[in-house]
Design an enzyme around this catalytic site. Structure first.
Site, PDB file in Angstrom:
ATOM      1  N   SER A 186       0.989  -1.360  -0.091  1.00  0.00           N
ATOM      2  CA  SER A 186      -0.102  -0.117   0.110  1.00  0.00           C
ATOM      3  C   SER A 186       0.734   1.479  -0.022  1.00  0.00           C
ATOM      4  O   SER A 186       0.169   2.401  -0.404  1.00  0.00           O
ATOM      5  CB  SER A 186      -0.876  -0.093   1.296  1.00  0.00           C
ATOM      6  OG  SER A 186      -0.044  -0.073   2.616  1.00  0.00           O
ATOM      7  N   HIS A 214      -5.269  -3.469  -2.550  1.00  0.00           N
ATOM      8  CA  HIS A 214      -4.708  -2.418  -3.507  1.00  0.00           C
ATOM      9  C   HIS A 214      -4.664  -3.114  -4.870  1.00  0.00           C
ATOM     10  O   HIS A 214      -3.880  -2.749  -5.674  1.00  0.00           O
ATOM     11  CB  HIS A 214      -3.418  -1.878  -3.044  1.00  0.00           C
ATOM     12  CG  HIS A 214      -3.786  -0.802  -1.855  1.00  0.00           C
ATOM     13  ND1 HIS A 214      -4.088   0.414  -2.065  1.00  0.00           N
ATOM     14  CD2 HIS A 214      -3.723  -1.247  -0.559  1.00  0.00           C
ATOM     15  CE1 HIS A 214      -4.233   0.832  -0.747  1.00  0.00           C
ATOM     16  NE2 HIS A 214      -3.881   0.109   0.069  1.00  0.00           N
ATOM     17  N   LYS A 245     -12.012   0.685  -1.679  1.00  0.00           N
ATOM     18  CA  LYS A 245     -11.333   0.870  -2.841  1.00  0.00           C
ATOM     19  C   LYS A 245     -11.842   0.782  -4.258  1.00  0.00           C
ATOM     20  O   LYS A 245     -12.922   1.456  -4.265  1.00  0.00           O
ATOM     21  CB  LYS A 245      -9.790   0.161  -2.900  1.00  0.00           C
ATOM     22  CG  LYS A 245      -9.198   0.712  -1.471  1.00  0.00           C
ATOM     23  CD  LYS A 245      -7.604  -0.048  -1.106  1.00  0.00           C
ATOM     24  CE  LYS A 245      -7.227   0.426   0.248  1.00  0.00           C
ATOM     25  NZ  LYS A 245      -7.886   0.400   1.380  1.00  0.00           N
TER      26      LYS A 245
END
Length: 397
Positions: A186, A214, A245
């Site tokens: 990250s 991610h 996300k």
């Protein structure tokens, strides 16, 4: 007599930075249009969001959340184990399992909570967690919980497979082990050396857990994450992720064999004793998943956007961490300089994330920028120009 709160009253670092006018944290966003947000009454280009596909403002996602509230209300008022399971939860789990090619998926209420639901549940006394030193804080919390319950914890150098093997060689061959790593890290945006990690796991009697927070929507076929990126979909034992996300919502998940998921459902305290994900959050994630499935070119645009900025900033002379994900870190190398650069970029109309020590090692203080599929060239060019102007004023380029 010592006071428990002494540490609180002695903490002055934040006040000192605020007094200088360069405090970058807890800035309230007043309006959010994706690539452009409003902060303190003015429009700013967002170059620090994890909203990788830009779906938080997508009409289909917002409509799904609204309809879910109208049908189910605002919350479930119970855990999945008891009264908190909706047909929406089941639908999302089944759709995600199909998307990842997994036997089953289990939802958690937050991405951070997911690691705490998996690691201490599966790794017990006499068993080992083997963890990358740069893993996300949620993994650190999960492995510390396991350690507190008498499991063993060992860590290896960041993405260093030789060091991982050195450690595995020293552990009892017959002892159960869980190797845990971010898929995409990250902070720096690096991708784990998954082929070597999986090979070592097979050699040394270990299972694998990859955190794809991610990675989903960023790498792999159609954004299916790290295992897909390397063609190892059937070799990774567990993949965990988040909805905060790419999936434009809130919550977490783990994909694994059906028997593993069933065990977690009946033994994971983080699941059993937490209220289940809200109807709006689940519906939003479902809608985002559908958009990703129908529009895989969003992933290509995201990476194209990040690569454009990465290439331009490197060409300008910035110390940019190499990569091929949505994260583009620019190394500054000093706390105070990082705060100053953040403020200058903010004043220029660009919002980025500033990472200082001890969150990153000394000398690695950075502007951690990240990009979205919804950024257009006009946004990216503005960001690049702002960096160049500020970088020259600070003597960084």
């Amino acid at each position: 007599m010592l006071d428990l709160f002494k540490k609180c009253f002695d903490f002055t670092r934040a006040d000192e930075v605020k007094a200088l006018g360069v405090y970058p944290y807890f800035r309230p966003i007043e309006e959010n249009e994706g690539p452009v947000v409003q902060i303190e009454g003015r429009k700013v280009i967002m170059a620090g969001s994890n909203n990788y596909l830009g779906l938080t403002a997508h009409p289909k996602v917002k409509e799904a959340a609204i309809k879910a509230v109208e049908k189910y209300g605002t919350g479930c008022s119970g855990s999945r184990y008891l009264t908190g399971t909706l047909d929406l939860h089941i639908e999302l789990e089944e759709r995600l399992a199909k998307f990842f090619g997994a036997e089953a998926v289990l939802l958690y209420s937050t991405g951070y909570q997911t690691a705490q639901g998996i690691i201490p549940t599966l790794v017990n006394r006499g068993e080992y967690v083997v963890s990358d030193k740069d893993n996300h804080a949620c993994i650190v919390a999960g492995q510390m919980m396991a350690r507190g319950a008498t499991a063993e914890l060992v860590r290896y150098k960041h993405n260093d497979m030789k060091d991982l093997e050195r450690i595995l060689e020293k552990l009892p061959k017959d002892a159960p082990k869980l190797i845990v790593s971010d898929g995409v890290f990250s902070t720096g945006g690096e991708i784990v050396d998954l082929p070597t990690l999986v090979s070592l796991a097979k050699t040394y009697n270990a299972r694998t857990l990859i955190d794809d927070a991610h990675a989903v929507g960023v790498i792999g076929k159609g954004g299916r994450g790290t295992a897909s990126e390397f063609g190892l979909e059937n070799e990774v034992d567990m993949t965990m992720g988040t909805f905060s996300k790419t999936f434009a919502s809130l919550g977490g998940f783990v994909a694994a064999k059906a028997k593993v998921i069933d065990y977690l459902k009946h033994h994971s305290s983080a699941l059993i004793f937490s209220a289940s994900p809200t109807p709006a959050a689940v519906a939003a994630a479902l809608a985002a998943l559908e958009i990703l499935e129908e529009n895989p070119d969003l992933v290509k645009k995201l990476i194209r956007n990040a690569n454009k900025v990465r290439t331009e900033l490197k060409a300008a002379g910035f110390n940019v961490v190499d990569g091929r994900t949505a994260i583009v870190p620019v190394i500054v190398g000093d706390d105070n300089l990082a705060f100053k650069m953040w403020r200058m970029l903010y004043d220029a109309g660009v919002f980025v994330n500033v990472f200082i020590s001890p969150g990153v090692p000394q000398g690695r203080q950075m502007m951690r920028t990240s990009y979205m599929a919804s950024h257009e060239d006009e946004h990216l060019d503005y960001i690049i120009d702002a960096f160049k102007k500020v970088g020259k004023e600070l003597g960084l380029i």
